[in-house]
Design a protein around this motif. Structure first.
Motif, PDB file in Angstrom:
ATOM      1  N   ALA A  56       0.822  -1.213   0.000  1.00  0.00           N
ATOM      2  CA  ALA A  56       0.000   0.000   0.000  1.00  0.00           C
ATOM      3  C   ALA A  56       0.857   1.264   0.000  1.00  0.00           C
ATOM      4  CB  ALA A  56      -0.938  -0.008   1.201  1.00  0.00           C
ATOM      5  N   MET A  57       1.970   1.234   0.747  1.00  0.00           N
ATOM      6  CA  MET A  57       2.795   2.444   0.839  1.00  0.00           C
ATOM      7  C   MET A  57       4.268   2.090   0.556  1.00  0.00           C
ATOM      8  SD  MET A  57       1.234   4.449   4.141  1.00  0.00           S
ATOM      9  CE  MET A  57       1.378   3.118   5.335  1.00  0.00           C
ATOM     10  N   TYR A  58       4.863   2.880  -0.305  1.00  0.00           N
ATOM     11  CA  TYR A  58       6.265   2.646  -0.655  1.00  0.00           C
ATOM     12  C   TYR A  58       6.983   3.986  -0.573  1.00  0.00           C
ATOM     13  CZ  TYR A  58      10.327   1.535  -3.582  1.00  0.00           C
ATOM     14  OH  TYR A  58      11.590   1.370  -4.057  1.00  0.00           O
ATOM     15  N   LEU A  59       7.975   4.068   0.313  1.00  0.00           N
ATOM     16  CA  LEU A  59       8.674   5.330   0.510  1.00  0.00           C
ATOM     17  C   LEU A  59       9.861   5.393  -0.437  1.00  0.00           C
ATOM     18  CD1 LEU A  59       6.935   4.926   3.028  1.00  0.00           C
ATOM     19  CD2 LEU A  59       8.670   6.157   4.325  1.00  0.00           C
ATOM     20  N   SER A  60       9.812   6.348  -1.346  1.00  0.00           N
ATOM     21  CA  SER A  60      10.920   6.439  -2.293  1.00  0.00           C
ATOM     22  C   SER A  60      10.915   7.791  -2.991  1.00  0.00           C
ATOM     23  CB  SER A  60      10.847   5.302  -3.301  1.00  0.00           C
ATOM     24  OG  SER A  60      12.051   5.226  -4.016  1.00  0.00           O
ATOM     25  N   GLY A  61      11.735   7.873  -4.029  1.00  0.00           N
ATOM     26  CA  GLY A  61      12.006   9.164  -4.631  1.00  0.00           C
ATOM     27  C   GLY A  61      11.130   9.535  -5.804  1.00  0.00           C
ATOM     28  N   ALA A  62      11.359  10.770  -6.263  1.00  0.00           N
ATOM     29  CA  ALA A  62      10.626  11.303  -7.410  1.00  0.00           C
ATOM     30  C   ALA A  62      10.967  10.526  -8.680  1.00  0.00           C
ATOM     31  CB  ALA A  62      10.969  12.776  -7.593  1.00  0.00           C
ATOM     32  N   TYR A  63      12.096   9.829  -8.652  1.00  0.00           N
ATOM     33  CA  TYR A  63      12.543   9.142  -9.864  1.00  0.00           C
ATOM     34  C   TYR A  63      11.654   7.978 -10.278  1.00  0.00           C
ATOM     35  CZ  TYR A  63      15.081   7.155  -5.891  1.00  0.00           C
ATOM     36  OH  TYR A  63      15.412   6.674  -4.654  1.00  0.00           O
ATOM     37  N   TRP A  64      10.714   7.560  -9.402  1.00  0.00           N
ATOM     38  CA  TRP A  64       9.798   6.492  -9.802  1.00  0.00           C
ATOM     39  C   TRP A  64       8.572   7.020 -10.534  1.00  0.00           C
ATOM     40  CZ3 TRP A  64      11.756   2.090 -10.323  1.00  0.00           C
ATOM     41  CH2 TRP A  64      12.656   1.567  -9.400  1.00  0.00           C
ATOM     42  N   ALA A  65       8.376   8.345 -10.497  1.00  0.00           N
ATOM     43  CA  ALA A  65       7.133   8.921 -11.005  1.00  0.00           C
ATOM     44  C   ALA A  65       6.789   8.421 -12.405  1.00  0.00           C
ATOM     45  CB  ALA A  65       7.219  10.444 -10.975  1.00  0.00           C
ATOM     46  N   LEU A  66       7.750   8.539 -13.315  1.00  0.00           N
ATOM     47  CA  LEU A  66       7.455   8.201 -14.710  1.00  0.00           C
ATOM     48  C   LEU A  66       7.148   6.717 -14.876  1.00  0.00           C
ATOM     49  CD1 LEU A  66       7.185   9.284 -17.571  1.00  0.00           C
ATOM     50  CD2 LEU A  66       9.577   8.730 -17.943  1.00  0.00           C
ATOM     51  N   LYS A  67       7.913   5.878 -14.171  1.00  0.00           N
ATOM     52  CA  LYS A  67       7.703   4.437 -14.299  1.00  0.00           C
ATOM     53  C   LYS A  67       6.305   4.068 -13.811  1.00  0.00           C
ATOM     54  CE  LYS A  67      10.151   0.105 -13.934  1.00  0.00           C
ATOM     55  NZ  LYS A  67       9.654  -0.776 -12.858  1.00  0.00           N
ATOM     56  N   LEU A  68       5.901   4.658 -12.705  1.00  0.00           N
ATOM     57  CA  LEU A  68       4.564   4.381 -12.177  1.00  0.00           C
ATOM     58  C   LEU A  68       3.496   4.962 -13.097  1.00  0.00           C
ATOM     59  CD1 LEU A  68       5.296   5.115  -8.402  1.00  0.00           C
ATOM     60  CD2 LEU A  68       4.942   2.883  -9.455  1.00  0.00           C
ATOM     61  N   TYR A  69       3.792   6.139 -13.659  1.00  0.00           N
ATOM     62  CA  TYR A  69       2.822   6.782 -14.537  1.00  0.00           C
ATOM     63  C   TYR A  69       2.636   5.971 -15.805  1.00  0.00           C
ATOM     64  CZ  TYR A  69       0.111  10.678 -16.375  1.00  0.00           C
ATOM     65  OH  TYR A  69      -0.906  11.460 -16.832  1.00  0.00           O
ATOM     66  N   ASP A  70       3.720   5.382 -16.280  1.00  0.00           N
ATOM     67  CA  ASP A  70       3.669   4.590 -17.517  1.00  0.00           C
ATOM     68  C   ASP A  70       2.922   3.272 -17.341  1.00  0.00           C
ATOM     69  OD1 ASP A  70       4.931   6.430 -19.014  1.00  0.00           O
ATOM     70  OD2 ASP A  70       6.918   5.491 -18.961  1.00  0.00           O
ATOM     71  N   ASN A  71       2.749   2.845 -16.102  1.00  0.00           N
ATOM     72  CA  ASN A  71       2.032   1.599 -15.833  1.00  0.00           C
ATOM     73  C   ASN A  71       0.528   1.907 -15.795  1.00  0.00           C
ATOM     74  OD1 ASN A  71       0.866  -0.701 -14.760  1.00  0.00           O
ATOM     75  ND2 ASN A  71       2.569  -1.109 -13.367  1.00  0.00           N
ATOM     76  N   ALA A  72      -0.123   1.764 -16.962  1.00  0.00           N
ATOM     77  CA  ALA A  72      -1.504   2.223 -17.108  1.00  0.00           C
ATOM     78  C   ALA A  72      -2.435   1.530 -16.118  1.00  0.00           C
ATOM     79  CB  ALA A  72      -1.976   1.970 -18.537  1.00  0.00           C
ATOM     80  N   GLU A  73      -2.114   0.305 -15.789  1.00  0.00           N
ATOM     81  CA  GLU A  73      -2.987  -0.477 -14.929  1.00  0.00           C
ATOM     82  C   GLU A  73      -3.070   0.121 -13.523  1.00  0.00           C
ATOM     83  OE1 GLU A  73      -2.985  -5.067 -13.679  1.00  0.00           O
ATOM     84  OE2 GLU A  73      -2.183  -4.632 -15.670  1.00  0.00           O
TER      85      GLU A  73
END
Lengths: 420, 308
Positions: free
Chosen positions: A265-282
């Protein structure tokens, strides 16, 4: 006959030499030049290629070859090629790696070029500039991006457990309680991922507790202070609660992957994941982000990649020009538009956020600059950071008290720092 | 000076001159090979040997520090753990040789499509190590791995094979055997083909069955090949590095400290911690270990290897 040929050949060679000598003095900047730019592979590559293209357009005589290396080989290859005199002309550097390169005089000093081009250092986050400051008065590179940490969370899992979303006033206690409530072992859902992660993990909580990792003079570790121990306990408590997958589960399938799989549910990490998460349409519609919880105070560590040059390059002027460009405003805007990463150049943050319109709270990463502290990278950082698994695993698994583990790890870091 | 004195001197001189010239030609002829050998093997070895007595920063010259690196290595718990891991791994991987012999003998029995079997067994050898790592990581995954699923069918509790340092070495060894099987099969297969068919024909006339033939003819006559394969397997097992790297997935793996091999320690010292002198010491110590083990094998072979 022979002699004549020789004389003729010598004459031709001499003319050639003269020609070769005279060219640079006449038009030094128009000579076609090729330089190499090495980065590690990832989501950023297309943006890097765009930056290279933009630079080539502005400087038609300079060709930049973008070279990608897989992350596991990046540092060993760079080190070997630099020692062998064949390092790329320009390459990415991390703060925790720069020291041996700077001390070994392998990096191109671009201080003069920065002055000549009128670069205003105030455009870059001071904390990140400080990370790369080797205390020798030279500037080896400028940051191209920076990152702060926050809570990435999965709204669907919060809804399913009936837990309120994180707010910007969450305390450690709120976080811990929510993590417990979100955990549903039967469904294979955990409230949080608590790996032994310095940058996205326990360094943040150590600073939040008012402690620090390395002393101000950079000579000793301070992981055994009550504050630092409290910061580490933030994580071991989550483990003890059963709110996180075990370290073994996180080793088999990394936290970030499990988060993308909707198991965390919660993952503490950096701004650098934003695009990867955004690209995961699901998973995109379920993802949101909130500031790190507050301990004794707010805190996050910050770092960033810098563009640096190789001292052995044949084209120092062109390389310096490229480095300044690649960390400059145009390049920052290209990175921001691609969403690749949060650019270090101030004023381009909005463009970065606009690149991912469905993530509406990315501002938290930028707000975090106010309370950001530089990532601790004193001494041979790569070595002492590499010891964390060995010393902290027993504390994470509950086989050893945090006090004991922290004390042993502190002693080990002190030893590394003493070696210089 | 009289000519009678000069003459013999001249003759001697001419003879040495001529002799020297032939030498020169001989040296010139082997020079390409020697220079290659010296530049690619001799020099790196000497340089590593010297560095093992030095403190060498990544860039720039080092300074001699006597046997400091060696005393530090011997006093380092991580070294002994890595040595134990390497020995355990090597021991298990050697069990792959009997397996390879059985498979080679079975393939020898196949009359048609022998090549197909050899290719199938050889595939892992030519497959990208990273791909192998990914596939095995999936098979051995603790939560949804294939192996644990199969185990669960027969009621054996699953384990975190590549995330728990009680099991990682065994997991490496299984993959190591699987990867090495192809090469061993090819070499042993060649050895089998050298055994004269007449021996089997004669023995079956004497009433020996297949099993008896295997132990009385195949094994003894194959023993030189088995010895060769054993030496090669031992050396490469003692140098194992890649499986740690690819099967644990990342240095954040919680099992990493209990799973390091000697060469992994070397890699870490040289490329993560920037300690080239210490890394050189590890390399030299490993070299000595390998030489000792190989020498021991050559000593022991007299007891069991049968040459015609």
């Amino acid at each position: 006959m022979h002699k004549k040929w020789l004389t003729a050949a010598a004459a031709v060679a001499t003319v050639g030499l003269l020609a070769a000598c005279s060219t640079p003095s006449e038009a030094p900047s128009d000579e076609p030049v090729t330089i190499t730019y090495q980065v590690w592979a990832g989501t950023q590559t297309p943006a890097m290629q765009e930056i290279v293209d933009a630079f080539e357009e502005e400087n038609p005589n300079i060709t930049v070859e973008l070279q990608e290396l897989p992350w596991p080989q990046y540092w060993s290859t760079l080190q070997t090629s630099a020692a062998g005199g064949t390092a790329p002309d320009a390459f990415w550097m991390l703060a925790q790696q720069i020291k041996p390169y700077a001390e070994g005089k392998q990096l191109l000093d671009i201080t003069d070029a920065i002055e000549a081009e009128g670069v205003d250092l105030a455009n870059y986050p001071q904390a990140v500039l400080d990370l790369y400051d080797q205390g020798d008065g030279a500037i080896y590179g400028l940051p191209k991006d920076f990152d702060t940490n926050a809570i990435w969370y999965n709204k669907a899992l919060f809804d399913a457990a009936g837990v309120d979303y994180p707010t910007d006033s969450w305390t450690w206690e709120d976080f811990r309680t929510a993590a417990k409530e979100l955990t549903n072992a039967e469904a294979g859902v955990w409230g949080v991922a608590a790996p032994i992660d310095y940058q996205g993990g326990y360094y943040n909580s150590i600073f939040q507790a008012g402690g620090q990792v390395i002393s101000d003079d950079g000579k000793t570790a301070e992981l055994d202070t009550p504050e630092a121990i409290a910061g580490i306990k933030f994580w071991t408590d989550l483990m003890a609660d059963g709110s996180s997958p075990t370290l073994q589960q996180l080793s088999d399938t990394e936290a970030e992957t499990q988060f993308e799989q909707g198991k965390i549910a919660m993952y503490l990490s950096g701004a650098y994941w934003a695009l990867k998460l955004y690209d995961n349409a699901e998973i995109r519609p379920n993802i949101d982000v909130a500031p790190l919880p507050i301990g004794e105070q707010r805190a996050t560590v910050t770092s960033g990649i810098a563009n640096v040059g190789y001292v052995g390059t044949k084209h120092p002027d062109e390389v310096a020009k490229f480095l300044i460009f690649a960390s400059g405003e145009t390049a920052a805007n290209i990175q921001a538009k691609a969403g690749a990463v949060l650019p270090a150049f101030k004023g381009t943050e909005q463009t970065w956020m606009d690149a991912m319109p469905e993530f509406t709270n990315l501002q938290v990463f930028i707000d975090a600059i106010e309370y950001a502290v530089p990532l601790p990278v004193q001494g041979n950082a790569a070595e002492w950071q590499g010891l964390q698994t060995e010393f902290l695993t027993p504390a994470w698994n509950g086989q050893e008290s945090v006090e004991d583990a922290a004390r042993k790890y502190t002693e080990a870091i002190d030893k590394v720092l003493a070696e210089g | 000076m009289s000519s009678s004195v000069v003459k013999p001197v001249r003759q001697v001189r001419r003879r040495t001159g001529f002799a020297a010239r032939t030498d020169w030609w001989a040296y010139a002829m082997i020079a390409p090979a020697f220079i290659g050998l010296a530049a690619l093997y001799l020099w790196p070895f000497l340089s590593t040997f010297l560095k093992s007595f030095m403190n060498v920063p990544v860039f720039g010259p080092g300074e001699f520090n006597g046997v400091d690196n060696y005393t530090k290595l011997i006093g380092d718990d991580a070294f002994w753990r890595a040595l134990g891991n390497t020995a355990l791994y090597t021991g298990i991987v050697l069990l792959g040789i009997p397996l390879a012999i059985v498979f080679a003998a079975l393939i020898q029995q196949v009359s048609r499509g022998r090549a197909v079997y050899r290719v199938l067994f050889f595939l892992p050898v030519v497959t990208l190590p990273v791909a192998i790592g990914m596939v095995w990581r999936f098979i051995l995954n603790g939560d949804f791995g294939l192996l644990n699923w199969v185990f669960s069918l027969v009621g054996i509790p699953g384990q975190y094979w590549v995330a728990d340092d009680r099991f990682t070495i065994y997991a490496f060894a299984v993959v190591g055997i699987w990867m090495g099987l192809g090469v061993n099969l090819i070499i042993l297969g060649a050895g089998l083909q050298n055994i004269p068919v007449e021996l089997y024909e004669a023995s079956s006339l004497d009433g020996a069955n297949r099993v008896r033939q295997f132990f009385s003819i195949t094994l003894p006559l194959l023993s030189p090949t088995i010895f060769f394969v054993t030496v090669l397997t031992t050396i490469s097992a003692l140098q194992m590095f890649d499986l740690v790297f690819i099967m644990l997935g990342s240095v954040n793996n919680t099992a990493i400290d209990g799973s390091k091999t000697i060469v992994y320690l070397f890699y870490e010292a040289a490329f993560v911690q920037f300690k080239q002198g210490f890394a050189a010491t590890i390399a030299i110590v490993l070299l000595v270990i390998i030489m000792a083990v190989t020498a021991l094998q050559f000593r022991l072979q007299k007891k069991w290897v049968i040459y015609d």
